[in-house]
Design an enzyme around this catalytic site. Sequence first.
Site, PDB file in Angstrom:
ATOM      1  N   ASP A   1       3.153 -21.857   1.795  1.00 40.21           N
ATOM      2  CA  ASP A   1       2.497 -21.018   2.808  1.00 40.21           C
ATOM      3  C   ASP A   1       1.659 -21.827   3.809  1.00 40.21           C
ATOM      4  O   ASP A   1       1.451 -21.399   4.945  1.00 40.21           O
ATOM      5  CB  ASP A   1       1.571 -19.992   2.130  1.00 40.21           C
TER       6      ASP A   1
ATOM      7  N   TYR B   1      -1.690 -16.680  11.786  1.00 37.06           N
ATOM      8  CA  TYR B   1      -1.395 -16.790  10.351  1.00 37.06           C
ATOM      9  C   TYR B   1      -2.626 -17.310   9.597  1.00 37.06           C
ATOM     10  O   TYR B   1      -2.999 -16.790   8.541  1.00 37.06           O
ATOM     11  CB  TYR B   1      -0.210 -17.752  10.208  1.00 37.06           C
TER      12      TYR B   1
ATOM     13  N   ASP C   1       7.797 -12.924  -1.384  1.00 37.64           N
ATOM     14  CA  ASP C   1       8.541 -13.355  -0.189  1.00 37.64           C
ATOM     15  C   ASP C   1       9.235 -14.690  -0.465  1.00 37.64           C
ATOM     16  O   ASP C   1      10.165 -15.060   0.265  1.00 37.64           O
ATOM     17  CB  ASP C   1       7.647 -13.428   1.056  1.00 37.64           C
TER      18      ASP C   1
ATOM     19  N   HIS D   1       5.378 -21.146  -5.376  1.00 35.28           N
ATOM     20  CA  HIS D   1       4.504 -19.975  -5.199  1.00 35.28           C
ATOM     21  C   HIS D   1       5.272 -18.755  -5.694  1.00 35.28           C
ATOM     22  O   HIS D   1       6.451 -18.601  -5.387  1.00 35.28           O
ATOM     23  CB  HIS D   1       4.190 -19.875  -3.697  1.00 35.28           C
TER      24      HIS D   1
ATOM     25  N   HIS E   1       7.306 -20.481   5.946  1.00 32.89           N
ATOM     26  CA  HIS E   1       7.480 -19.491   7.023  1.00 32.89           C
ATOM     27  C   HIS E   1       7.498 -20.211   8.365  1.00 32.89           C
ATOM     28  O   HIS E   1       6.666 -21.090   8.618  1.00 32.89           O
ATOM     29  CB  HIS E   1       6.307 -18.501   7.066  1.00 32.89           C
TER      30      HIS E   1
ATOM     31  N   HIS F   1       1.803  -6.772   4.920  1.00 28.48           N
ATOM     32  CA  HIS F   1       0.546  -6.372   4.267  1.00 28.48           C
ATOM     33  C   HIS F   1      -0.544  -6.053   5.279  1.00 28.48           C
ATOM     34  O   HIS F   1      -1.685  -6.505   5.132  1.00 28.48           O
ATOM     35  CB  HIS F   1       0.028  -7.466   3.318  1.00 28.48           C
TER      36      HIS F   1
ATOM     37  N   HIS G   1      -1.634 -20.282  -1.415  1.00 28.16           N
ATOM     38  CA  HIS G   1      -2.271 -19.040  -1.067  1.00 28.16           C
ATOM     39  C   HIS G   1      -2.726 -18.236  -2.290  1.00 28.16           C
ATOM     40  O   HIS G   1      -3.582 -17.357  -2.206  1.00 28.16           O
ATOM     41  CB  HIS G   1      -1.247 -18.259  -0.226  1.00 28.16           C
TER      42      HIS G   1
ATOM     43  N   GLU H   1       4.636 -15.521  -5.051  1.00 29.87           N
ATOM     44  CA  GLU H   1       4.647 -14.305  -4.233  1.00 29.87           C
ATOM     45  C   GLU H   1       6.089 -13.983  -3.839  1.00 29.87           C
ATOM     46  O   GLU H   1       6.901 -14.874  -3.565  1.00 29.87           O
ATOM     47  CB  GLU H   1       3.758 -14.452  -2.987  1.00 29.87           C
TER      48      GLU H   1
HETATM   49 FE1  FEO Z   1       1.775 -16.128  -0.214  1.00 30.25          FE
HETATM   50 FE2  FEO Z   1       4.459 -16.421   1.981  1.00 30.25          FE
HETATM   51  O1  FEO Z   1       3.528 -15.895   0.417  1.00 30.25           O
END
Ligand code: FEO
Length: 396
Positions: A165, A193, A82, A78, A226, A24, A146, A80
């Site tokens: 996240d 990050y 990913d 979450h 991550h 992004h 997030h 999202e």
């Molecule tokens: Fe908010 Fe790693 O996604």
Amino acid sequence: MTPIEIKNKIFWVGAVDWNLRDFHGYSTEKGSSYNSYLVLDEKTVLFDTVKKPFLATYLANIRQIIDPSKIDYLVVNHAEMDHSGCLPEMVKIVKPEKIICSRMGEGAIKAHFHESDSWPIDVVDDGAELNLGKRRLRFYEVKMLHWPESMISYLVDDSVLVSNDIFGQHFASSGRYDEDVDFAELMHQAVKYYANIVLPYSPLVQKLIARVGELGLKFDVIAPSHGLIWRNHIGDIVSAYDRWSKNVAKRKALVIYDTMWHSTEKMANAVADGLISEGVEVIVMSLGVSHRSDIMTEVIDSRALIFGSPTLNNGILPRIADFLTYLKGLRPQDKIGAAFGSYGWGGEAVKIINEYLESMKIKLVDDGVKVKFVPREDDLKKCFELGVKVAKALKD
Ligand code: FEO
């Protein structure tokens, strides 16, 4: 990547994305990983999934430990993609007894996966506890860390936090733990990050840290979604989050500029010289060579942000506009700033940058310096003096 047992039948089963270079608009020069965790107990739980293209690797990892159809619960910390990208496939394969999420998670799942009306979604309240057999699992809402539906999962009897996240880094690696990589690089990726993802929600990070203290939660392992898993440097990352979220900045200035024919570049260097003459730490970053997300990383501990752009078509250069827009969304706090730039006839750039800075509540220390075409000696002296003025404001 082979799955590993991180503690007492708690396994990492994610996927490493060595080739990710853009997330992004954030430059992920070290790639990333999508961490999913599997807990074997009387009830078997899978925390989050991975980005959709990694389904095969992910399933292969899980199958090294258990037949996926034996998993009882899927936890969606979450929505999202990913982390939820493989959710529809996993629902088909696992046929879970429950898909556990926060109240807002239910809406987010339904808005992403239109086939989910028939899924066994089980909404948990903030602080809810679930007994898995030999251990307890607790859920805490972390709205906007997030996304609004985000939550974290805490394995109470193992002192393991599945933090999604929070505390993540976009960092692909062969090792899975914080001690497996260079510590300075790890912290660099962690602050990058934070600066590019978490920064706007710093007040919520402060609330989370306070809440963890009130609840007396202890962490032997922090397992983010991550990057590397924290176990040797938990104190370092938690205190760094505390510092970053308090907007603690140094006597440091960032001179950020773009240039057409090097006039604004000469001005940038003169501003930097003025700052350096007063003993300020300075970083000069050209948007011609520096990525917006790398500049953001330096914003975190810089108290002063000074922008230079020539005037182009009565406006500012596109890369400066790009960065200012990006910066505004990330809501930096407690900064001071100034602007400078060359021009040919209109000369609007300094005024436009000042308006951007004021809209971000960045306190202007000067009206700015503008120079017609190519700076002369006395123009560069004005730029030097602008640097000195900003340096003096940093002392106040
Ligand atoms: Fe908010 Fe790693 O996604």
